[in-house]
Design an enzyme around this catalytic site. Structure first.
Site, PDB file in Angstrom:
ATOM      1  N   ASP A  63       0.837  -1.192   0.000  1.00 52.70           N
ATOM      2  CA  ASP A  63       0.000   0.000   0.000  1.00 52.70           C
ATOM      3  C   ASP A  63       0.876   1.247   0.000  1.00 52.70           C
ATOM      4  O   ASP A  63       2.007   1.228   0.488  1.00 52.70           O
ATOM      5  CB  ASP A  63      -0.897   0.017   1.236  1.00 52.70           C
ATOM      6  CG  ASP A  63      -1.931  -1.098   1.230  1.00 52.70           C
ATOM      7  OD1 ASP A  63      -2.204  -1.659   0.149  1.00 52.70           O
ATOM      8  OD2 ASP A  63      -2.464  -1.409   2.312  1.00 52.70           O
ATOM      9  N   ALA A  64       0.330   2.341  -0.487  1.00 58.66           N
ATOM     10  CA  ALA A  64       1.083   3.594  -0.566  1.00 58.66           C
ATOM     11  C   ALA A  64       1.648   3.992   0.795  1.00 58.66           C
ATOM     12  O   ALA A  64       2.782   4.456   0.880  1.00 58.66           O
ATOM     13  CB  ALA A  64       0.201   4.706  -1.118  1.00 58.66           C
TER      14      ALA A  64
END
Length: 171
Positions: A63-64
């Site tokens: 995930d970012a």
């Protein structure tokens, strides 16, 4: 996708594989709202030959907001081998998380994950028919309590790899 030079923290590189330390805040794949400045754009700038490998060799995502090591295949054969290992769960992936509260010593969370009906950009534990099975195993590494607030450091291993699975399950 367009190459875009960026500083990549590469910890290993050979003819078949590249391992990098992805920082939090870096989006992995281009998507709505993030067409440039992604890891994929940076990989294409670092190694233009990756244009020959689907998704520039990326076989798994973080995930970012998550940091950590990512393996990137530099050849079609390496990509197929990495994908097979992930599918057969023969490669060990462990994620660390710090959570609020005193977590149990160990456990398994087995709960399907789907899109939130009120906010389709968010994923939640769901009983919807479209929700997908997800299982997270965790063990507590350490806990600390200060000023009336407790935190636990957990090691998580996933049987599945759903979007935002660790955040959703630990929530």
């Amino acid at each position: 996708y367009l190459p875009q030079p960026m500083a990549l923290s590469i910890v290993h590189e050979d003819a078949a594989l590249l391992v990098l330390d992805k920082p939090a805040g870096l989006v992995v794949h281009p998507a709505a709202g993030h067409w440039q400045g992604t890891l994929l754009n940076g990989l294409l700038a670092h190694d233009p030959a990756l244009v020959q490998v689907p998704r520039a060799g990326i076989v798994h995502r973080l995930d970012a907001g998550t940091s950590g090591l990512m393996a990137v295949a530099r050849t079609l054969a390496a990509q197929a081998d990495l994908a097979r290992q992930l599918q057969q769960r023969s490669v060990l992936r462990e994620y660390w998380a710090v959570v609020h509260g005193e977590a149990p010593a160990a456990g398994t969370i087995d709960a399907a994950i789907g899109r939130d009906r009120r906010n389709p950009l968010r994923f939640v534990v769901s009983r919807s028919p479209s929700a997908r099975p997800a299982r997270t195993h965790f063990r507590r590494i350490a806990s600390v309590s200060r000023d009336g607030r407790a935190f636990s450091w957990l090691a998580c291993r996933l049987d599945t790899g759903r979007t935002h699975q660790i955040r959703v399950h630990l929530e």
